[in-house]
Design a protein around this motif. Structure first.
Motif, PDB file in Angstrom:
ATOM      1  N   ALA A  72     -32.666  54.975  32.128  1.00 28.38           N
ATOM      2  CA  ALA A  72     -31.921  55.195  33.364  1.00 28.38           C
ATOM      3  C   ALA A  72     -32.006  56.665  33.740  1.00 28.38           C
ATOM      4  O   ALA A  72     -31.793  57.539  32.900  1.00 28.38           O
ATOM      5  CB  ALA A  72     -30.472  54.772  33.181  1.00 28.38           C
ATOM      6  N   LEU A  73     -32.379  56.925  34.985  1.00 28.79           N
ATOM      7  CA  LEU A  73     -32.418  58.317  35.432  1.00 28.79           C
ATOM      8  C   LEU A  73     -32.288  58.382  36.941  1.00 28.79           C
ATOM      9  O   LEU A  73     -32.390  57.369  37.635  1.00 28.79           O
ATOM     10  CB  LEU A  73     -33.712  59.014  34.966  1.00 28.79           C
ATOM     11  CG  LEU A  73     -35.066  58.411  35.352  1.00 28.79           C
ATOM     12  CD1 LEU A  73     -35.500  58.832  36.748  1.00 28.79           C
ATOM     13  CD2 LEU A  73     -36.115  58.851  34.337  1.00 28.79           C
ATOM     14  N   GLU A  74     -32.055  59.591  37.425  1.00 27.39           N
ATOM     15  CA  GLU A  74     -32.040  59.793  38.863  1.00 27.39           C
ATOM     16  C   GLU A  74     -33.271  60.601  39.223  1.00 27.39           C
ATOM     17  O   GLU A  74     -33.443  61.725  38.739  1.00 27.39           O
ATOM     18  CB  GLU A  74     -30.758  60.537  39.285  1.00 27.39           C
ATOM     19  CG  GLU A  74     -30.628  60.636  40.793  1.00 27.39           C
ATOM     20  CD  GLU A  74     -29.434  61.483  41.225  1.00 27.39           C
ATOM     21  OE1 GLU A  74     -28.529  61.712  40.399  1.00 27.39           O
ATOM     22  OE2 GLU A  74     -29.430  61.922  42.388  1.00 27.39           O
ATOM     23  N   LEU A  75     -34.156  60.001  40.021  1.00 27.30           N
ATOM     24  CA  LEU A  75     -35.372  60.708  40.440  1.00 27.30           C
ATOM     25  C   LEU A  75     -35.071  61.451  41.733  1.00 27.30           C
ATOM     26  O   LEU A  75     -34.622  60.868  42.710  1.00 27.30           O
ATOM     27  CB  LEU A  75     -36.516  59.714  40.642  1.00 27.30           C
ATOM     28  CG  LEU A  75     -37.871  60.340  41.004  1.00 27.30           C
ATOM     29  CD1 LEU A  75     -38.451  61.078  39.814  1.00 27.30           C
ATOM     30  CD2 LEU A  75     -38.838  59.264  41.484  1.00 27.30           C
ATOM     31  N   HIS A  76     -35.328  62.769  41.699  1.00 27.25           N
ATOM     32  CA  HIS A  76     -34.983  63.615  42.839  1.00 27.25           C
ATOM     33  C   HIS A  76     -36.257  64.217  43.409  1.00 27.25           C
ATOM     34  O   HIS A  76     -37.107  64.695  42.664  1.00 27.25           O
ATOM     35  CB  HIS A  76     -34.033  64.726  42.368  1.00 27.25           C
ATOM     36  CG  HIS A  76     -33.645  65.678  43.453  1.00 27.25           C
ATOM     37  ND1 HIS A  76     -32.698  65.371  44.404  1.00 27.25           N
ATOM     38  CD2 HIS A  76     -34.066  66.922  43.739  1.00 27.25           C
ATOM     39  CE1 HIS A  76     -32.563  66.399  45.241  1.00 27.25           C
ATOM     40  NE2 HIS A  76     -33.386  67.353  44.854  1.00 27.25           N
ATOM     41  N   ASP A  81     -34.919  66.573  49.449  1.00 25.49           N
ATOM     42  CA  ASP A  81     -33.586  66.355  48.920  1.00 25.49           C
ATOM     43  C   ASP A  81     -33.181  64.886  48.956  1.00 25.49           C
ATOM     44  O   ASP A  81     -32.093  64.534  49.393  1.00 25.49           O
ATOM     45  CB  ASP A  81     -32.562  67.195  49.709  1.00 25.49           C
ATOM     46  CG  ASP A  81     -32.000  68.290  48.815  1.00 25.49           C
ATOM     47  OD1 ASP A  81     -32.122  68.159  47.579  1.00 25.49           O
ATOM     48  OD2 ASP A  81     -31.441  69.259  49.345  1.00 25.49           O
ATOM     49  N   GLN A  82     -34.105  64.032  48.512  1.00 27.66           N
ATOM     50  CA  GLN A  82     -33.805  62.607  48.458  1.00 27.66           C
ATOM     51  C   GLN A  82     -33.823  62.163  47.003  1.00 27.66           C
ATOM     52  O   GLN A  82     -34.619  62.659  46.205  1.00 27.66           O
ATOM     53  CB  GLN A  82     -34.838  61.818  49.252  1.00 27.66           C
ATOM     54  CG  GLN A  82     -34.624  61.893  50.755  1.00 27.66           C
ATOM     55  CD  GLN A  82     -35.635  61.035  51.479  1.00 27.66           C
ATOM     56  OE1 GLN A  82     -36.628  61.510  51.973  1.00 27.66           O
ATOM     57  NE2 GLN A  82     -35.371  59.734  51.523  1.00 27.66           N
ATOM     58  N   GLU A 105     -41.590  68.863  44.420  1.00 27.81           N
ATOM     59  CA  GLU A 105     -41.507  68.388  43.053  1.00 27.81           C
ATOM     60  C   GLU A 105     -40.628  67.149  42.921  1.00 27.81           C
ATOM     61  O   GLU A 105     -39.569  67.065  43.533  1.00 27.81           O
ATOM     62  CB  GLU A 105     -40.910  69.492  42.178  1.00 27.81           C
ATOM     63  CG  GLU A 105     -41.848  69.934  41.086  1.00 27.81           C
ATOM     64  CD  GLU A 105     -41.347  71.159  40.378  1.00 27.81           C
ATOM     65  OE1 GLU A 105     -40.170  71.179  39.957  1.00 27.81           O
ATOM     66  OE2 GLU A 105     -42.137  72.100  40.238  1.00 27.81           O
ATOM     67  N   PHE A 106     -41.096  66.222  42.088  1.00 35.67           N
ATOM     68  CA  PHE A 106     -40.232  65.136  41.632  1.00 35.67           C
ATOM     69  C   PHE A 106     -39.537  65.636  40.382  1.00 35.67           C
ATOM     70  O   PHE A 106     -40.168  66.215  39.502  1.00 35.67           O
ATOM     71  CB  PHE A 106     -41.058  63.899  41.259  1.00 35.67           C
ATOM     72  CG  PHE A 106     -41.589  63.142  42.433  1.00 35.67           C
ATOM     73  CD1 PHE A 106     -40.746  62.355  43.206  1.00 35.67           C
ATOM     74  CD2 PHE A 106     -42.939  63.196  42.747  1.00 35.67           C
ATOM     75  CE1 PHE A 106     -41.245  61.637  44.281  1.00 35.67           C
ATOM     76  CE2 PHE A 106     -43.442  62.485  43.828  1.00 35.67           C
ATOM     77  CZ  PHE A 106     -42.593  61.701  44.597  1.00 35.67           C
ATOM     78  N   GLU A 107     -38.244  65.361  40.291  1.00 38.11           N
ATOM     79  CA  GLU A 107     -37.512  65.892  39.158  1.00 38.11           C
ATOM     80  C   GLU A 107     -36.596  64.828  38.579  1.00 38.11           C
ATOM     81  O   GLU A 107     -36.026  64.020  39.312  1.00 38.11           O
ATOM     82  CB  GLU A 107     -36.683  67.094  39.631  1.00 38.11           C
ATOM     83  CG  GLU A 107     -35.930  67.793  38.536  1.00 38.11           C
ATOM     84  CD  GLU A 107     -34.864  68.708  39.114  1.00 38.11           C
ATOM     85  OE1 GLU A 107     -34.580  69.727  38.490  1.00 38.11           O
ATOM     86  OE2 GLU A 107     -34.316  68.375  40.184  1.00 38.11           O
TER      87      GLU A 107
END
Lengths: 123, 534
Positions: A72-76, A81-82, A105-107
């Motif tokens: 589980a993660l949040e891809l930013h 800023d989405q 960048e994807f973070e």
């Protein structure tokens, strides 16, 4: 005496402009034609490595990212800023209208690690 | 991963994903502590200093390089005109107009500027030590690296040198001086010990080198606590120098940023001038000139109003004036020329190749090995620049049959290269100023990252809409080519002054042309490289 000097200077300027303009048109690739595309892109994150880690599109393309992850993660996505929450085993959808050109960048938002880049070419 | 995201090289870069390296954070922590600094916490640095820029495409790089070469050859013939005196450029004295004079000499305005400067200085130290240590949510990194270092540098070169007015170390020193006088502790805070002439500007050269090392090589540069610590350390050095040698002496020879902004200010379209040569002779410190002195801030401070001028002038002409070029000053300028290049070069794949050639990835190296290689690189490039520049100076001297000593030839032309460095610096960093610089709007409301909202701007989000990558490309290439044209122009003006013979002056410019094309094309090459980020 003055006039020939002036004339030759104008000729030099014009000549330079012609040479530089010619070079510019010669070197510049023809990118005008391609219209904006709608694209679906698969992103798989396995133990903090994203495949593919580089995505390249053109400005104004409409992108749909189908994101899967083993945790589980949040891809930013920086700049735009989405973000999207990803649960393991479930494909999450991130829709991006690529209206900004540049390199973004994807973070992994919580871990603050970079997973990849979205390159948006200008038109 | 290749993308141009972190512009300030190592300062903004985490190393963890350069595959051949060990996790340096484990190793850097103790090393940094040993240096008396807080652990760098580069994991937290993530996201700071992003500009979202794309490297310039190959075809545009080739076009820029070709344009530089074509323009060079055209300009060699084009610029050769009449010989001009060092002061022979148009000027307009802003203090001559009563309304402008009232604004520019307004004491209240100056006072407000100085208060803002001192408050920002105190805030940097306070927020750095006490605030949240994430560089993106602390006032110190954005203010120091982006607003002050990049922003004030641009302002100095494009508008004028306000550093002598707002330098917080000078302001606080003056305040302390006034205080001790009032308290009757001593009648002068300055010991005014004789400054060894041999030292020249070498203290500033060394401090400037340390600064660029921190910027380019040191990983902990964006960490707020480090910024606060280093600011405090630099304050002690500066005040000690001011007390021991006298304020003006230290500002001229030891305060690296006064020297640096002094070089930038030569490009600026404004100058302060004292028209009375006698005053310039008396105020000492290498300010004496035949007909008054330019940008001698200490003389300007002492001069009576009638001999003071604040002039508008064309851009870059200040770089054609060569006063008192010692070897130390030449070294300072060459260091500046080389460091802006090194800054970009260290982010390229080519540099990573060099590094992995010296430190083969088959063996595990400690972070201090990389630090050593990068430090050597940062020493080697200026040395290479210096050797190259001297070699070209000898060539210029020979081709132009110049009788002056070779050092004098090198001294005469070194300022003419500055526009190329400035242009590259602009091209490289202006997106940082426009993107990361915006976050100061939010940070001013919450400088410590404690969730404050002093001015109601804490929620400000960076706006990227106006920054199209294509526009960035063209402007970067245009800037660098424009810098090249300025440089060529300056070199011609200087050559004509050095040589009374036009054709020899023109001939002497061919080596210079080659050197400038080399420098410009390498700037263009760097901005066309996909830069290594993480």
């Amino acid at each position: 005496m003055e006039t020939p000097v002036l004339n030759s200077r104008i000729l030099i300027i014009l000549g330079t402009l012609v040479v530089l303009g010619g070079l510019y048109t010669l070197l510049r690739p023809d990118e005008s034609a391609a219209p904006a595309q709608t694209r679906t892109i698969q992103l798989d994150i396995r133990s903090d490595v994203m495949t593919p880690d580089r995505v390249e599109v053109a400005r104004n393309d409409v992108l749909t990212f189908n994101v899967t992850s083993d945790e589980a993660l949040e891809l930013h996505l920086h700049g735009y800023d989405q973000s999207v929450e990803v649960e393991p085993g479930v494909a999450a959808v991130l829709r991006v209208e690529a209206t900004l050109s540049g390199s973004f960048e994807f973070e992994n938002e919580e871990a603050q690690t970079a997973l990849g880049t979205l390159t948006v070419r200008p038109r | 991963m290749c993308a141009r995201v972190r512009p300030l090289t190592a300062a903004w870069r985490t190393r963890s994903s350069v595959p051949t390296r060990p996790d340096w954070r484990v190793l850097a922590g103790p090393a940094a502590l040993a240096l008396g600094m807080a652990p760098t916490g580069a994991a937290l640095a993530h996201g700071f200093g992003q500009t979202y820029s794309l490297h310039v495409p190959l075809w545009l790089y080739l076009f820029g390089a070709a344009a530089a070469v074509v323009l060079s050859f055209v300009l060699v013939g084009f610029f050769i005109g009449d010989r001009t005196a060092p002061d022979g450029y148009p000027r307009y004295n802003l203090l001559g107009a009563p309304a402008l004079r009232a604004v520019l000499t307004n004491r209240l305005l100056l006072f407000v500027l100085r208060v803002i400067s001192v408050l920002a200085f105190i805030l940097v130290v306070a927020a750095g030590f006490l605030g949240d240590q994430n560089p993106s949510s602390n006032f110190a990194p954005t203010f120091v690296w982006v607003i002050w270092w990049v922003g004030l540098g641009y302002f100095t070169a494009l508008v004028g040198n306000i550093w002598p007015l707002v330098n917080p170390w000078t302001i606080l020193f003056n305040a302390a001086d006034a205080l001790v006088r009032r308290l009757g502790l001593t009648d002068d805070l300055e010991l005014d010990m004789p400054y060894p002439r041999r030292l020249g500007v070498w203290p500033a050269v060394i401090l400037y080198f340390v600064f660029i090392w921190l910027e380019i090589v040191y990983e902990g540069a964006p960490a707020p606590a480090n910024i606060a610590f280093l600011t405090a350390a630099y304050s002690i050095i500066t005040w000690a120098g001011m007390v021991y040698f006298g304020k003006h002496t230290w500002l001229r020879y030891g305060e690296a940023f006064s020297v640096l902004f002094g070089v930038f200010a030569r490009f600026a379209p404004t100058e302060v001038r004292v028209t009375d040569a006698e005053i310039c002779k008396e105020c000492g410190l290498d300010c004496s000139a035949a007909n008054g002195c330019v940008n001698c801030y200490e003389c300007f401070e002492w001069a009576p109003p009638e001999s003071r001028q604040l002039n508008l002038r064309p851009w870059a002409v200040g770089l054609s004036r060569v006063e008192d070029m010692t070897f130390g000053r030449l070294a300072f300028i060459v260091l500046m020329l080389a460091s802006v290049t090194m800054d970009g070069f260290m982010q390229t794949v080519a540099w990573v190749r060099i590094e992995s050639y010296i430190l083969p990835p088959t063996v595990i190296h400690s972070e201090s090995d990389y630090l050593a290689v990068e430090t050597l690189g940062l020493l080697a490039l200026p040395a290479l620049f210096l050797i190259l520049y001297y070699a070209f100076s000898l060539l210029i001297r020979r081709v132009g049959a110049i009788r002056a000593r070779s050092h004098d030839v090198a001294a005469a032309f070194v300022y003419s290269l500055v526009p190329i460095a400035l242009a590259y610096q602009f091209a490289h960093y202006y997106t940082l100023l426009l993107v990361q610089g915006q976050s100061v709007i939010a940070l001013i409301s919450d400088p410590f990252g404690w969730g404050w909202d002093l001015f109601g701007t804490a929620g400000y989000r960076t706006n990227l809409r106006f920054l199209d990558a294509g526009v960035v490309w063209y402007s970067q290439v245009a800037l660098i080519v424009a810098g090249h044209v300025f440089a060529m122009y300056l070199a011609h003006v200087i050559a004509l002054r050095l040589l009374d013979n036009r054709s020899r002056a023109q001939r002497s410019q061919y080596p210079m042309l080659v050197l400038m094309v080399l420098y410009t094309v390498s700037s263009l090459w760097i901005i066309s490289q996909p830069l290594i980020v993480e």
